[in-house]
Design a protein around this motif. Structure first.
Motif, PDB file in Angstrom:
ATOM      1  N   ARG A 121      26.667  -4.517-117.510  1.00  0.00           N
ATOM      2  CA  ARG A 121      25.169  -3.475-117.784  1.00  0.00           C
ATOM      3  C   ARG A 121      24.542  -3.402-116.208  1.00  0.00           C
ATOM      4  NH1 ARG A 121      26.186  -0.655-122.857  1.00  0.00           N
ATOM      5  NH2 ARG A 121      28.197  -1.950-122.972  1.00  0.00           N
ATOM      6  N   VAL A 122      24.190  -2.358-116.390  1.00  0.00           N
ATOM      7  CA  VAL A 122      23.264  -2.389-115.258  1.00  0.00           C
ATOM      8  C   VAL A 122      21.841  -1.564-115.146  1.00  0.00           C
ATOM      9  CG1 VAL A 122      25.110  -2.603-113.364  1.00  0.00           C
ATOM     10  CG2 VAL A 122      23.985  -0.172-113.603  1.00  0.00           C
ATOM     11  N   ASN A 137      18.150 -17.489-110.247  1.00  0.00           N
ATOM     12  CA  ASN A 137      18.657 -17.346-111.008  1.00  0.00           C
ATOM     13  C   ASN A 137      18.509 -16.295-112.036  1.00  0.00           C
ATOM     14  OD1 ASN A 137      18.032 -19.763-110.331  1.00  0.00           O
ATOM     15  ND2 ASN A 137      18.566 -20.492-112.159  1.00  0.00           N
ATOM     16  N   LEU A 138      17.440 -15.159-111.448  1.00  0.00           N
ATOM     17  CA  LEU A 138      17.774 -14.066-112.013  1.00  0.00           C
ATOM     18  C   LEU A 138      18.585 -13.300-111.274  1.00  0.00           C
ATOM     19  CD1 LEU A 138      14.035 -12.916-111.408  1.00  0.00           C
ATOM     20  CD2 LEU A 138      14.871 -13.499-113.878  1.00  0.00           C
ATOM     21  N   PRO A 139      19.059 -12.339-112.529  1.00  0.00           N
ATOM     22  CA  PRO A 139      20.321 -11.079-112.189  1.00  0.00           C
ATOM     23  C   PRO A 139      20.067  -9.858-111.289  1.00  0.00           C
ATOM     24  CG  PRO A 139      19.524 -10.896-115.097  1.00  0.00           C
ATOM     25  CD  PRO A 139      19.072 -12.301-113.829  1.00  0.00           C
ATOM     26  N   ILE A 140      19.453 -10.194-110.544  1.00  0.00           N
ATOM     27  CA  ILE A 140      18.819  -8.598-109.846  1.00  0.00           C
ATOM     28  C   ILE A 140      19.718  -7.746-109.629  1.00  0.00           C
ATOM     29  CG2 ILE A 140      16.475  -9.440-109.680  1.00  0.00           C
ATOM     30  CD1 ILE A 140      17.337 -10.799-106.672  1.00  0.00           C
ATOM     31  N   HIS A 141      21.043  -8.795-109.383  1.00  0.00           N
ATOM     32  CA  HIS A 141      21.767  -7.588-108.321  1.00  0.00           C
ATOM     33  C   HIS A 141      22.781  -6.885-109.499  1.00  0.00           C
ATOM     34  CE1 HIS A 141      23.693 -11.127-111.041  1.00  0.00           C
ATOM     35  NE2 HIS A 141      24.767 -10.138-111.295  1.00  0.00           N
ATOM     36  N   ARG A 142      21.675  -6.740-110.537  1.00  0.00           N
ATOM     37  CA  ARG A 142      21.941  -5.469-111.809  1.00  0.00           C
ATOM     38  C   ARG A 142      21.202  -4.676-112.416  1.00  0.00           C
ATOM     39  NH1 ARG A 142      23.102  -9.996-116.665  1.00  0.00           N
ATOM     40  NH2 ARG A 142      25.100 -10.562-115.839  1.00  0.00           N
ATOM     41  N   VAL A 143      19.846  -4.552-110.962  1.00  0.00           N
ATOM     42  CA  VAL A 143      19.403  -3.305-110.809  1.00  0.00           C
ATOM     43  C   VAL A 143      19.612  -2.617-109.095  1.00  0.00           C
ATOM     44  CG1 VAL A 143      16.367  -3.065-110.526  1.00  0.00           C
ATOM     45  CG2 VAL A 143      17.840  -5.078-111.727  1.00  0.00           C
ATOM     46  N   VAL A 144      20.136  -1.829-109.386  1.00  0.00           N
ATOM     47  CA  VAL A 144      20.374  -0.860-108.585  1.00  0.00           C
ATOM     48  C   VAL A 144      19.209   0.650-108.025  1.00  0.00           C
ATOM     49  CG1 VAL A 144      22.794  -1.786-108.798  1.00  0.00           C
ATOM     50  CG2 VAL A 144      22.153   1.102-110.098  1.00  0.00           C
ATOM     51  N   ASN A 145      19.389   1.490-107.575  1.00  0.00           N
ATOM     52  CA  ASN A 145      18.851   2.778-107.050  1.00  0.00           C
ATOM     53  C   ASN A 145      19.395   3.814-108.470  1.00  0.00           C
ATOM     54  OD1 ASN A 145      21.267   3.071-106.332  1.00  0.00           O
ATOM     55  ND2 ASN A 145      19.514   4.198-104.687  1.00  0.00           N
ATOM     56  N   LEU A 197      23.840   0.367-104.061  1.00  0.00           N
ATOM     57  CA  LEU A 197      23.560  -0.870-104.665  1.00  0.00           C
ATOM     58  C   LEU A 197      22.371  -1.306-103.226  1.00  0.00           C
ATOM     59  CD1 LEU A 197      25.679  -1.456-106.063  1.00  0.00           C
ATOM     60  CD2 LEU A 197      26.738  -3.037-104.504  1.00  0.00           C
ATOM     61  N   THR A 198      21.768   0.009-103.147  1.00  0.00           N
ATOM     62  CA  THR A 198      20.961  -0.672-102.221  1.00  0.00           C
ATOM     63  C   THR A 198      20.224  -2.329-102.004  1.00  0.00           C
ATOM     64  OG1 THR A 198      18.861   0.065-103.545  1.00  0.00           O
ATOM     65  CG2 THR A 198      20.128   1.697-102.496  1.00  0.00           C
ATOM     66  N   GLY A 199      20.066  -2.787-102.789  1.00  0.00           N
ATOM     67  CA  GLY A 199      19.449  -3.838-102.430  1.00  0.00           C
ATOM     68  C   GLY A 199      20.145  -5.336-101.820  1.00  0.00           C
ATOM     69  N   LYS A 200      22.196  -4.580-101.468  1.00  0.00           N
ATOM     70  CA  LYS A 200      22.782  -5.460-101.856  1.00  0.00           C
ATOM     71  C   LYS A 200      22.554  -6.364 -99.879  1.00  0.00           C
ATOM     72  CE  LYS A 200      27.626  -5.075 -99.223  1.00  0.00           C
ATOM     73  NZ  LYS A 200      28.256  -3.712 -98.856  1.00  0.00           N
ATOM     74  N   ILE A 201      21.745  -5.210 -98.782  1.00  0.00           N
ATOM     75  CA  ILE A 201      21.316  -6.097 -97.304  1.00  0.00           C
ATOM     76  C   ILE A 201      20.256  -7.290 -97.328  1.00  0.00           C
ATOM     77  CG2 ILE A 201      21.464  -3.291 -96.770  1.00  0.00           C
ATOM     78  CD1 ILE A 201      18.382  -3.044 -97.954  1.00  0.00           C
ATOM     79  N   HIS A 202      19.910  -7.519 -98.363  1.00  0.00           N
ATOM     80  CA  HIS A 202      18.884  -8.500 -99.019  1.00  0.00           C
ATOM     81  C   HIS A 202      19.350  -9.373 -99.582  1.00  0.00           C
ATOM     82  CE1 HIS A 202      15.109  -6.876 -97.968  1.00  0.00           C
ATOM     83  NE2 HIS A 202      15.491  -5.586 -98.963  1.00  0.00           N
TER      84      HIS A 202
END
Length: 114
Positions: A27-28, A60-68, A73-78
């Motif tokens: 899920r995201v 350790n946090l699944p921050i990759h599950r957070v998108v705009n 995937l705006t956070g991909k750049i980080h």
DNA sequence: CACTTGACGAGCT
DNA sequence: TAGCTCGCCAAGT
């Protein structure tokens, strides 16, 4: 409570980490959804900043599950290594061109689900 | 110490 | 429908 200076801000970050950590696999969620969960709908930017700080605090946090809100995937750049797309696909989330497929379908709302 | 940018979102034109 | 503006608040330069 104990409104100690920036301690209040740290509390905000902690809230974000907790929500993100509760996001089920496959899920995201979105920045606005998390922000709305705190009542700071217009402070969605702060959520993103919390995630940036999360990189230095805990990876350790699944921050990759957070998108705009657009499912992008705006956070991909980080991300340094394995891109969000790789991590999301590892969770069973299909991503094409930095965009989550069926985003609305796998969207996880902390207000409704929590 | 002041200005600019930034993992965003929503509203208005 | 698409593009522009505003709000929000903190961190970095």
């Amino acid at each position: 409570m104990a409104p100690n200076l920036a301690s209040d801000i740290l509390n905000f970050y902690q809230q974000v980490y907790e929500i993100v950590n509760l996001v089920p696999k496959g899920r995201v969620t979105t920045y606005g959804a998390i922000a709305k969960a705190f009542g700071t709908v217009r402070s969605s930017r702060m959520v993103g900043m919390a995630l940036v700080a999360a990189h230095d605090t805990d990876c350790n946090l699944p921050i990759h599950r957070v998108v705009n809100r657009n499912g992008l995937l705006t956070g991909k750049i980080h991300y340094h290594r394995p891109t969000m797309q790789e991590l999301l696909e590892a969770d069973g989330v299909r991503v094409i061109n930095d965009q989550v497929i069926d985003f609305q379908q796998i969207f996880w709302d902390p207000l409704s689900e929590l």
